[in-house]
Every structure is written in C-alpha cells, then in structure tokens.
Design a protein around this motif. Structure first.
Motif, PDB file in Angstrom:
ATOM      1  N   ALA A   1       0.832  -1.204   0.000  1.00  0.00           N
ATOM      2  CA  ALA A   1       0.000   0.000   0.000  1.00  0.00           C
ATOM      3  C   ALA A   1       0.867   1.254   0.000  1.00  0.00           C
ATOM      4  N   PHE A   2       1.960   1.203   0.738  1.00  0.00           N
ATOM      5  CA  PHE A   2       2.883   2.335   0.775  1.00  0.00           C
ATOM      6  C   PHE A   2       3.510   2.568  -0.598  1.00  0.00           C
ATOM      7  N   ILE A   3       3.929   1.507  -1.255  1.00  0.00           N
ATOM      8  CA  ILE A   3       4.516   1.611  -2.596  1.00  0.00           C
ATOM      9  C   ILE A   3       3.483   2.166  -3.582  1.00  0.00           C
ATOM     10  N   ASN A   4       2.242   1.702  -3.501  1.00  0.00           N
ATOM     11  CA  ASN A   4       1.175   2.218  -4.362  1.00  0.00           C
ATOM     12  C   ASN A   4       0.929   3.701  -4.092  1.00  0.00           C
ATOM     13  N   SER A   5       0.971   4.090  -2.840  1.00  0.00           N
ATOM     14  CA  SER A   5       0.768   5.497  -2.491  1.00  0.00           C
ATOM     15  C   SER A   5       1.873   6.370  -3.064  1.00  0.00           C
TER      16      SER A   5
ATOM     17  N   LEU B   1      -4.779  15.744  -4.231  1.00  0.00           N
ATOM     18  CA  LEU B   1      -4.649  14.343  -4.645  1.00  0.00           C
ATOM     19  C   LEU B   1      -6.027  13.745  -4.941  1.00  0.00           C
ATOM     20  N   LEU B   2      -6.997  14.006  -4.076  1.00  0.00           N
ATOM     21  CA  LEU B   2      -8.350  13.486  -4.302  1.00  0.00           C
ATOM     22  C   LEU B   2      -8.981  14.104  -5.550  1.00  0.00           C
ATOM     23  N   ASN B   3      -8.786  15.402  -5.751  1.00  0.00           N
ATOM     24  CA  ASN B   3      -9.308  16.052  -6.942  1.00  0.00           C
ATOM     25  C   ASN B   3      -8.693  15.452  -8.198  1.00  0.00           C
ATOM     26  N   THR B   4      -7.402  15.223  -8.155  1.00  0.00           N
ATOM     27  CA  THR B   4      -6.726  14.623  -9.311  1.00  0.00           C
ATOM     28  C   THR B   4      -7.268  13.227  -9.578  1.00  0.00           C
TER      29      THR B   4
ATOM     30  N   ALA C   1       3.594   5.721  -5.706  1.00  0.00           N
ATOM     31  CA  ALA C   1       3.353   5.774  -7.153  1.00  0.00           C
ATOM     32  C   ALA C   1       2.300   6.831  -7.482  1.00  0.00           C
ATOM     33  N   GLY C   2       1.288   6.938  -6.650  1.00  0.00           N
ATOM     34  CA  GLY C   2       0.258   7.951  -6.854  1.00  0.00           C
ATOM     35  C   GLY C   2       0.798   9.361  -6.689  1.00  0.00           C
ATOM     36  N   VAL C   3       1.636   9.566  -5.688  1.00  0.00           N
ATOM     37  CA  VAL C   3       2.246  10.880  -5.490  1.00  0.00           C
ATOM     38  C   VAL C   3       3.151  11.213  -6.675  1.00  0.00           C
ATOM     39  N   ARG C   4       3.951  10.244  -7.114  1.00  0.00           N
ATOM     40  CA  ARG C   4       4.841  10.465  -8.279  1.00  0.00           C
ATOM     41  C   ARG C   4       4.036  10.812  -9.526  1.00  0.00           C
ATOM     42  N   ALA C   5       2.970  10.083  -9.775  1.00  0.00           N
ATOM     43  CA  ALA C   5       2.144  10.338 -10.958  1.00  0.00           C
ATOM     44  C   ALA C   5       1.513  11.722 -10.883  1.00  0.00           C
ATOM     45  N   THR C   6       1.036  12.095  -9.705  1.00  0.00           N
ATOM     46  CA  THR C   6       0.425  13.414  -9.553  1.00  0.00           C
ATOM     47  C   THR C   6       1.481  14.500  -9.733  1.00  0.00           C
ATOM     48  N   TRP C   7       2.647  14.306  -9.171  1.00  0.00           N
ATOM     49  CA  TRP C   7       3.748  15.268  -9.338  1.00  0.00           C
ATOM     50  C   TRP C   7       4.082  15.437 -10.822  1.00  0.00           C
ATOM     51  N   HIS C   8       4.133  14.344 -11.523  1.00  0.00           N
ATOM     52  CA  HIS C   8       4.517  14.359 -12.943  1.00  0.00           C
ATOM     53  C   HIS C   8       3.462  15.036 -13.820  1.00  0.00           C
ATOM     54  N   HIS C   9       2.190  14.853 -13.504  1.00  0.00           N
ATOM     55  CA  HIS C   9       1.112  15.283 -14.396  1.00  0.00           C
ATOM     56  C   HIS C   9       0.364  16.540 -13.955  1.00  0.00           C
ATOM     57  N   GLU C  10       0.534  17.001 -12.739  1.00  0.00           N
ATOM     58  CA  GLU C  10      -0.278  18.101 -12.213  1.00  0.00           C
ATOM     59  C   GLU C  10       0.587  19.266 -11.726  1.00  0.00           C
TER      60      GLU C  10
ATOM     61  N   PHE D   1      -0.326  20.572  -8.246  1.00  0.00           N
ATOM     62  CA  PHE D   1       0.206  19.771  -7.147  1.00  0.00           C
ATOM     63  C   PHE D   1       1.668  20.127  -6.876  1.00  0.00           C
ATOM     64  N   ARG D   2       2.445  20.316  -7.934  1.00  0.00           N
ATOM     65  CA  ARG D   2       3.847  20.701  -7.745  1.00  0.00           C
ATOM     66  C   ARG D   2       3.941  22.054  -7.028  1.00  0.00           C
ATOM     67  N   GLN D   3       3.114  23.004  -7.439  1.00  0.00           N
ATOM     68  CA  GLN D   3       3.120  24.317  -6.793  1.00  0.00           C
ATOM     69  C   GLN D   3       2.729  24.201  -5.326  1.00  0.00           C
ATOM     70  N   GLU D   4       1.719  23.396  -5.041  1.00  0.00           N
ATOM     71  CA  GLU D   4       1.288  23.220  -3.653  1.00  0.00           C
ATOM     72  C   GLU D   4       2.339  22.488  -2.826  1.00  0.00           C
ATOM     73  N   CYS D   5       3.068  21.575  -3.440  1.00  0.00           N
ATOM     74  CA  CYS D   5       4.159  20.906  -2.729  1.00  0.00           C
ATOM     75  C   CYS D   5       5.257  21.897  -2.358  1.00  0.00           C
TER      76      CYS D   5
END
Length: 120
Positions: free
Chosen positions: A15-19, A72-75, A21-30, A33-37
């Motif tokens: 579950a941690f690895i999947n999470s 993350l939820l919006n994405t 992956a989700g953060v990485r995908a959001t960082w890459h595509h949004e 999200f990068r600005q908020e980070c």
C-alpha cells in the motif's frame, strides 16, 4: 496494483509503494500539485517556527498538508472521469468543478488559518 491478497506487513508495504506511485504520478502530471508541494515545503518549517503553541504549529502545518490531500483526491476524480471518456458531459464537468471547488476551499481554509494565527 501490487498488494492484492497480501496480509500484515506485506500489505502495508504494498500500500505504501502504491501510495508513492500515486504521489509520483500526480507530481509528474499536475502543475498545481507541484506548486502546492513547494508551498508546503516552504510553509512547514515556517509554520513550525511561527507557531507559538503546539496547537498553532499543528494548525499551520496541518492546513498545508490538507491542501495536498484535497489536490490528490481532486486529481483522482479528474483522472477517473477522463478514463471513462473524454467527450464533453455535463455531469463530468460538474464533478471536475466540484473537485476544483474542494481544492479552492482547502486553500481558503489554509489562508484563513495562517492569517488568523499570524495577526494575533
């Protein structure tokens, strides 16, 4: 999706690895999200420094992390809608607008908490 039918620590690790992956995908595509980070990266140490009590520090940091959670939820909503179909649909547009409103609400909450704590 790794981790199906796993138990105990193996399930938690998957579950941690999947999470991640989700953060990485959001960082890459949004971009948002990068600005908020970046905002959170700057804001967390500042909030820890500016907060006078544990509660103030928790609020200053917590609302920034909340913005990331809502983004993350919006994405996830947007990606799911786009997966279903890219044609224009009033309900799809409404769902995306509602997700965007949730992000805006979390940003207003963060700004309000920071303002109210820092004007004391």
């Amino acid at each position: 999706m790794a981790g199906q039918n796993l138990k105990g620590f193996a399930r938690l690790y998957a579950a941690f690895i999947n999470s991640l992956a989700g953060v990485r995908a959001t960082w890459h595509h949004e971009e948002a999200f990068r600005q908020e980070c970046w905002l959170t990266l700057a804001g967390v140490p500042l909030g820890l420094w500016l907060g006078e009590t544990g509660i103030e520090r928790a609020l200053l940091v917590g609302v920034l992390i909340n913005v990331l959670i809502v983004e993350l939820l919006n994405t996830a909503v947007e990606v799911t809608i786009d997966r279903i179909g890219i044609e224009r649909n009033n309900l799809s547009g409404r769902a995306k607008d509602i997700g965007s409103a949730a992000v805006l609400s979390s940003l207003v909450l963060a700004g309000s908490v920071w303002f109210l704590i820092l004007i004391r």
